[in-house]
Motif scaffolding. Sequence first.
Motif, short mmCIF file in Angstrom:
data_model
loop_
_atom_site.label_atom_id
_atom_site.label_comp_id
_atom_site.label_asym_id
_atom_site.label_seq_id
_atom_site.Cartn_x
_atom_site.Cartn_y
_atom_site.Cartn_z
N ARG A 1 6.26 -33.75 -3.51
CA ARG A 1 6.47 -32.42 -4.07
C ARG A 1 7.58 -31.69 -3.32
NH1 ARG A 1 2.75 -35.28 -6.68
NH2 ARG A 1 1.60 -34.06 -8.25
N PRO A 2 8.20 -30.71 -3.96
CA PRO A 2 9.25 -29.93 -3.28
C PRO A 2 8.65 -28.94 -2.30
CG PRO A 2 8.90 -29.09 -5.50
CD PRO A 2 8.05 -30.33 -5.37
N THR A 3 9.49 -28.41 -1.46
CA THR A 3 9.14 -27.29 -0.59
C THR A 3 9.88 -26.05 -1.07
OG1 THR A 3 8.73 -28.68 1.35
CG2 THR A 3 9.26 -26.38 1.77
N VAL A 4 9.17 -24.94 -1.13
CA VAL A 4 9.74 -23.67 -1.59
C VAL A 4 9.70 -22.67 -0.45
CG1 VAL A 4 9.62 -21.83 -3.30
CG2 VAL A 4 8.88 -24.12 -3.92
N LEU A 5 10.83 -22.07 -0.16
CA LEU A 5 10.91 -20.99 0.81
C LEU A 5 10.81 -19.67 0.06
CD1 LEU A 5 11.54 -19.62 3.53
CD2 LEU A 5 13.96 -20.10 3.13
N LEU A 6 9.84 -18.85 0.43
CA LEU A 6 9.62 -17.54 -0.19
C LEU A 6 10.08 -16.46 0.78
CD1 LEU A 6 6.03 -18.17 -1.61
CD2 LEU A 6 8.22 -18.46 -2.80
N TYR A 7 11.11 -15.71 0.38
CA TYR A 7 11.68 -14.68 1.25
C TYR A 7 11.41 -13.28 0.68
CZ TYR A 7 14.97 -11.41 3.28
OH TYR A 7 15.50 -10.30 3.87
N ALA A 8 11.11 -12.35 1.59
CA ALA A 8 11.09 -10.91 1.30
C ALA A 8 11.26 -10.21 2.64
CB ALA A 8 9.80 -10.49 0.59
N HIS A 9 11.28 -8.89 2.64
CA HIS A 9 11.37 -8.18 3.93
C HIS A 9 10.35 -7.04 3.97
CE1 HIS A 9 13.70 -4.67 2.33
NE2 HIS A 9 14.26 -5.57 1.53
N HIS A 10 9.80 -6.84 5.18
CA HIS A 10 8.76 -5.82 5.33
C HIS A 10 9.28 -4.53 5.94
CE1 HIS A 10 8.12 -6.22 9.78
NE2 HIS A 10 8.57 -7.45 9.58
N ASP A 11 10.55 -4.47 6.34
CA ASP A 11 11.10 -3.21 6.82
C ASP A 11 11.58 -2.38 5.64
OD1 ASP A 11 13.30 -5.06 6.40
OD2 ASP A 11 14.58 -3.60 7.40
N VAL A 12 11.76 -1.09 5.89
CA VAL A 12 12.13 -0.17 4.81
C VAL A 12 13.25 0.76 5.26
CG1 VAL A 12 9.81 -0.21 3.82
CG2 VAL A 12 10.40 1.57 5.48
N GLN A 13 13.84 1.43 4.29
CA GLN A 13 14.84 2.45 4.56
C GLN A 13 14.18 3.69 5.16
OE1 GLN A 13 18.35 3.19 3.66
NE2 GLN A 13 18.56 0.95 3.74
N PRO A 14 14.93 4.51 5.91
CA PRO A 14 14.39 5.80 6.34
C PRO A 14 13.97 6.63 5.13
CG PRO A 14 16.43 5.31 7.50
CD PRO A 14 16.29 4.27 6.41
N PRO A 15 12.96 7.48 5.30
CA PRO A 15 12.46 8.23 4.14
C PRO A 15 13.34 9.39 3.73
CG PRO A 15 11.25 8.83 6.11
CD PRO A 15 12.15 7.70 6.51
N GLY A 16 14.20 9.89 4.62
CA GLY A 16 14.94 11.12 4.30
C GLY A 16 14.04 12.33 4.49
N ASN A 17 14.35 13.39 3.81
CA ASN A 17 13.58 14.63 3.93
C ASN A 17 12.32 14.56 3.08
OD1 ASN A 17 15.54 15.86 5.60
ND2 ASN A 17 16.75 16.41 3.80
N ASP A 18 11.17 14.85 3.70
CA ASP A 18 9.91 14.84 2.94
C ASP A 18 9.97 15.79 1.75
OD1 ASP A 18 8.98 13.04 4.78
OD2 ASP A 18 7.44 14.36 5.64
N GLY A 19 10.73 16.89 1.90
CA GLY A 19 10.80 17.87 0.83
C GLY A 19 11.47 17.35 -0.43
N GLU B 1 16.08 -6.32 7.22
CA GLU B 1 17.03 -6.43 6.13
C GLU B 1 17.73 -5.10 5.87
OE1 GLU B 1 18.71 -6.39 2.09
OE2 GLU B 1 17.09 -5.12 2.88
N GLU B 2 16.98 -3.99 6.01
CA GLU B 2 17.56 -2.68 5.73
C GLU B 2 18.47 -2.18 6.87
OE1 GLU B 2 17.46 -1.71 2.92
OE2 GLU B 2 15.52 -1.89 1.94
N PHE B 3 18.55 -2.96 7.94
CA PHE B 3 19.42 -2.60 9.06
C PHE B 3 20.44 -3.71 9.32
CE2 PHE B 3 19.93 -1.30 13.71
CZ PHE B 3 20.69 -0.20 13.41
N GLY B 4 20.80 -4.41 8.25
CA GLY B 4 21.91 -5.35 8.35
C GLY B 4 21.54 -6.77 8.69
N SER B 5 20.23 -7.11 8.75
CA SER B 5 19.82 -8.49 9.06
C SER B 5 20.59 -9.02 10.27
CB SER B 5 20.04 -9.39 7.84
OG SER B 5 19.24 -8.99 6.75
#
Length: 476
Positions: free
Chosen positions: A101-119, A177-181
Amino acid sequence: MTDIPETEPNSSTPVGDAIRAAVERGLPTTIADLCALVRVPSVSWDAFDRGQVARSAEMVAELARGLGVFDAVAVKQAGIPGGAELGQPAVLATRAARNGRPTVLLYAHHDVQPPGNDGDWDTLPFEPTVRGDRLYGRGAADDKAGVMAHIASIRALVEAEGADFDLGLALFIEGEEEFGSRSFATFLEENREALRADAIVVADSNNWDIDTPALTIALRGNVTFRLTVRTLDHASHSGMFGGAVPDAMMATVRLLDTLYAADGSVAVAGLTSHVAVTPDYSEDQLRLDTGLAAGVQSIGHGSVLSRIWSQPSITITGIDAPTVANASNTLAPVVSVRLSTRIAPGQSAADAFTALEAYLRENAPFGAQIEIDDVDTGEAFLVDTSGWAVTETRLAMTEAWGRAPVDIGVGGSIPFIADLVRVFPEAQILVTGVEDPDSRAHSPNESLHLGVFKRAVLGEALLLGRLNRRVLPEAS
């Protein structure tokens, strides 16, 4: 849309039916796990708490361990080239393939962008909130939904076929990822064998709309840098010397204006375009999707999507200059701006930067001094759609969504894909996504359409089920 004659949109198989039922049963748990991840402010930028990124990584690792299918699960960090600092923590989980069988690499990232102003948010950015058919919160779409699509699809495969399946898996959930990997290339080299795969699924892109899936086959590259324009050694009185001495702001404005043609398209010699057929997408739809203000016209030429997917663009993303509140009657000696250039597929980032640097130096007005630093680049990407993994993905998406996927380009960039291509040249890369045109990733009120999410999970689960029954030619 892509025509897929091998299957009818509403066709199904016994295994597919079992996976569909498993996805449905698991959806409440999947959404609860996603909400738990969204509550963690895992912003990977230097100014934010690294401990929250580490906390997020450990939560993802626990989700991976809980699947009961991986031979090894670890939270790892790799060094950032050019220094002693380590990158943000990533999760790596592996399971060896069996019986050809093949091997599958599953990629995603758990970091996020800054939220900005809550308002600017209708609800708090790190308090996941369901309103109607959407889940709101920073990272709810980009890309913790991608993380959970991988986790949930494996859960469904296990429930439908048992944990003793033959498909090989590598789960790679990045933390910056959100900081340039920044440590991505090092991480690949240090974990090359663990990450080696026949197909790579990058769950960090868009769908055509909430009813139609998409496979991303083209991404623009990028060149970003700080441009500093200096005309004086020190500030001078604007009344006494204005009209004879060019201030840095005026020189900067004049220089920046030359970057654009009259229609707003890029006018920098040496930046190229890519020729590709694009689906229909109207000016009215552009206005709706982007919130273009009344009376404001779109820019550029050619079809709307060719401007976004296949032509270069230049955006001024920041300016360091005296604020209006602190403005004095002086000629500003120096101004800095941040320029973000998106590069069309087919052009290298190095060639694009060379063209930009030469243009800015040649066109600096009044002999203004130019400095360019803090340069960051990422390569554009074109997918080879002829491989078996693309065919299997289209079949799985068609079964999950009830309609065939659209092949799309994306105006944004995923620079690390170039590293994947370099390290794993034989792997087939599939760029999928959980977002839709109204997800507003990186912006206030980021959200995930829960119907899109369910179909994206089902599509990936069906893909894993299909690949679990596929024997590679060399193993036959």
